[in-house]
Design a protein around this motif. Structure first.
Motif, short mmCIF file in Angstrom:
data_model
loop_
_atom_site.label_atom_id
_atom_site.label_comp_id
_atom_site.label_asym_id
_atom_site.label_seq_id
_atom_site.Cartn_x
_atom_site.Cartn_y
_atom_site.Cartn_z
N ARG A 1 13.84 -33.44 -15.31
CA ARG A 1 14.01 -32.00 -15.16
C ARG A 1 14.53 -31.38 -16.45
O ARG A 1 15.30 -32.00 -17.15
CB ARG A 1 15.02 -31.69 -14.06
N ALA A 2 14.08 -30.17 -16.72
CA ALA A 2 14.59 -29.49 -17.92
C ALA A 2 15.03 -28.08 -17.54
O ALA A 2 14.41 -27.42 -16.72
CB ALA A 2 13.49 -29.42 -18.97
N GLN A 3 16.14 -27.64 -18.12
CA GLN A 3 16.63 -26.27 -17.90
C GLN A 3 15.70 -25.29 -18.58
O GLN A 3 15.41 -24.22 -18.08
CB GLN A 3 18.02 -26.09 -18.56
N ALA B 1 18.30 -34.81 -25.14
CA ALA B 1 17.16 -33.89 -25.02
C ALA B 1 15.89 -34.65 -25.38
O ALA B 1 15.90 -35.56 -26.22
CB ALA B 1 17.34 -32.71 -25.96
N ILE B 2 14.81 -34.27 -24.72
CA ILE B 2 13.52 -34.90 -25.05
C ILE B 2 12.73 -33.96 -25.95
O ILE B 2 12.68 -32.74 -25.72
CB ILE B 2 12.75 -35.24 -23.76
N LYS B 3 12.15 -34.54 -26.98
CA LYS B 3 11.33 -33.76 -27.91
C LYS B 3 9.92 -34.32 -27.85
O LYS B 3 9.75 -35.54 -27.74
CB LYS B 3 11.82 -33.92 -29.34
N ILE C 1 8.20 -29.51 -29.40
CA ILE C 1 8.61 -28.97 -28.10
C ILE C 1 9.89 -29.66 -27.68
O ILE C 1 10.03 -30.88 -27.78
CB ILE C 1 7.48 -29.23 -27.06
N THR C 2 10.86 -28.86 -27.22
CA THR C 2 12.16 -29.42 -26.82
C THR C 2 12.41 -29.17 -25.34
O THR C 2 12.27 -28.04 -24.86
CB THR C 2 13.30 -28.76 -27.62
N PHE C 3 12.75 -30.23 -24.62
CA PHE C 3 13.12 -30.13 -23.21
C PHE C 3 14.63 -30.24 -23.14
O PHE C 3 15.18 -31.32 -23.37
CB PHE C 3 12.47 -31.27 -22.40
N GLU D 1 10.67 -18.85 -31.76
CA GLU D 1 10.75 -19.98 -30.84
C GLU D 1 10.20 -19.49 -29.52
O GLU D 1 10.60 -18.42 -29.05
CB GLU D 1 12.23 -20.36 -30.70
N GLU D 2 9.24 -20.20 -28.95
CA GLU D 2 8.64 -19.74 -27.69
C GLU D 2 9.25 -20.50 -26.52
O GLU D 2 9.53 -21.67 -26.64
CB GLU D 2 7.14 -20.04 -27.68
N THR D 3 9.39 -19.79 -25.41
CA THR D 3 9.79 -20.49 -24.19
C THR D 3 8.51 -20.82 -23.44
O THR D 3 7.67 -19.95 -23.24
CB THR D 3 10.69 -19.59 -23.33
N LEU D 4 8.35 -22.05 -23.04
CA LEU D 4 7.10 -22.45 -22.39
C LEU D 4 7.22 -22.30 -20.88
O LEU D 4 8.29 -22.51 -20.31
CB LEU D 4 6.75 -23.91 -22.72
#
Ligand code: BDP
Length: 475
Positions: free
Chosen positions: A411-413, A388-390, A471-473, A449-452
């Motif tokens: 790409r991120a889910q 995961a990318i942070k 932020i987590t991808f 936790e917010e969804t962007l």
């Protein structure tokens, strides 16, 4: 609101962040109370574990030059004296209260303290309870090499694999002006003493690991030390205080959050020594403002933004780790309190918490454009060990919000964020991370936790003035 774009290069990897990057630093005099760090200090251990599963506890500071190894406390009164003199602290004195020792303020020579084998055994129990390892400062300033060897033998025996390194003294580049050595004390004299202590200890403890020079700031000591002792040291260390003295009115929140030429000098010294020696470098003691910190600066939310940002900054420059100095009720301490009254997380702890939540991994090269719109905005991309990318983003502007668009290069889910927040930048009590405070024993979990939203493959987040987010991808 300024609009800025962050582009991450997932094909260009930067430095690694290891699980021993994070760390705390306490005064050696804290060991004068042999129960502060011990197996049953579960409240404090809980706070520490929350910051990382295998961080580094550094024992040292100015008081290390006034701590005396007491292997056979023939007169138990000595120890009692330690505890009694600590008890005389009062709450009006933010530095010392009860049996906790705060950062030394450097105003006068600290009171002498006895360190006994019991304190070392308890320290080992405490490290086991935290999962952390140890950097241990000996007294070369006013102590004898033979005593240091005796103390080192006990620490080595008791701490075993928990010990990363001994350091022989604290800020020897300031010895010339703090009464420990004459005014003409220079690097050459220091190197001679260091060598002599090293040899005496090595005769007694042949495999003792060492680090140094643990200088305050002077690269003209750091770099020659690296050259001369690269075979004796396992890593190199220096300190950094962003501001000081606290009596200077120009030492402010604004200044803390701005670019700092002292930090640039620190990084130059670090890189030169790493290049020179091939050894890693640790910022073994740091905080916002020397002489014990500054009220309304060191204890505010600004210190949370500052501390987390500094951790990523240091990692991006190639540093191996950091130790935030503190203890007691000191203005800049990450964890304040006593065993008797309990502990609590100060704002700077929340900065370290954000870093802990980003996790270990490898930094990614990144670009912020147009940079001029928000020069005090910083952002760091990290590929975690799970893939995961942070992204940790810090808006250190006090006068503007920033709309940050993040192209994470893959790409991120789902993209989510947790925020580091306080009602005001100078707030001292209401910092939250993920909408939650840290409770007793370091209890914490994100409540918000917010969804962007993702536009054309890029995530968008708005950061109000003086705020940060992780932020987590997710793939
Ligand atoms: C450093 C010392 C530490 C002090 C700190 C400070 O190593 O003991 O507490 O400065 O002045 O130089 O706050």
């Amino acid at each position: 609101m300024a609009s800025v774009r962050l582009t991450l290069r997932t094909d260009r990897l930067g430095h690694k962040i290891g699980d021993d990057f994070t760390g705390l630093s306490y005064e050696s005099a804290q060991l004068g109370n042999p129960h502060f760090f011990s197996g049953d200090s579960t409240d404090l251990a809980g706070f520490i574990k929350r910051l990382g599963t295998s961080g580094v506890l550094r024992i040292g500071g100015n008081t290390s030059e006034y701590c005396y190894w007491t292997p056979n406390p023939a007169k138990p009164a000595n120890i009692q004296n330690n505890i009694d003199s600590m008890r005389t602290g009062d709450r009006a004195n933010p530095i010392a209260f009860g049996l906790s020792v705060g950062p030394d303020t450097g105003h006068k020579a600290p009171a002498p303290v006895n360190i006994t084998p019991l304190a070392i055994r308890h320290l080992r129990e405490f490290l086991d309870a935290c999962g952390w390892r140890l950097i241990y400062g000996l007294n070369m300033g006013t102590g004898m090499a033979e005593d240091a060897a005796d103390e080192a033998a006990c620490v080595m025996d008791v701490a075993g694999s928990k010990l990363i390194a001994f350091q022989l003294c604290n800020e020897p580049d300031l010895f010339y002006r703090n009464g420990i050595r004459p005014a003409d004390y220079d690097f050459r004299q220091f190197a001679g003493e260091w060598q002599r202590f090293y040899q005496t200890i090595r005769v007694r403890v042949p495999n003792a690991p060492f680090a140094g020079p643990d200088t305050a700031y002077n690269n003209e000591w750091l770099v020659p030390f690296a050259k001369q002792f690269k075979r004796e040291a396992v890593f190199l260390s220096q300190h950094y205080y962003a501001e000081g003295p606290p009596t200077d009115p120009s030492m402010t929140i604004e200044r803390l959050l701005g670019p700092n030429p002292k930090l640039q000098a620190e990084f130059e010294g670090m890189k030169e020594t790493m290049h020179e020696s091939g050894l890693p470098f640790r910022l073994a003691e740091t905080n916002s403002c020397y002489q014990g910190g500054k009220p309304d600066v060191s204890d505010t939310f600004a210190s949370a933004l500052w501390s987390a940002n500094l951790m990523f900054q240091l990692a991006s420059e190639g540093g191996m780790g950091i130790n935030y100095h503190g203890g007691g009720y000191g203005w800049y301490t990450p964890i304040a309190g006593t065993r008797e009254d309990g502990f609590l997380a100060r704002p700077i702890y929340y900065g370290m918490l954000l870093f802990a939540q980003a996790g270990t991994g490898q930094l990614l090269e990144s670009k912020l454009e147009p940079w001029e719109r928000a020069p005090l905005l910083t952002a760091y991309g990290l590929r975690g060990n799970t893939g995961a990318i942070k992204v940790a983003a810090f808006n250190k502007h006090l006068d503007r919000g920033v709309r940050l668009t993040i192209d994470a290069g893959q790409r991120a889910q789902r993209v989510s964020s947790v925020r580091l927040h306080a009602p005001r930048v100078d707030d001292t009590t209401d910092t939250t991370f993920g909408g939650a405070t840290v409770g007793a024993g370091g209890a914490w979990s994100a409540m918000r936790e917010e969804t962007l939203s993702v536009e054309n493959g890029a995530a968008v987040i708005e950061l109000s003035a003086a705020s940060a987010a992780l932020i987590t991808f997710e793939r």
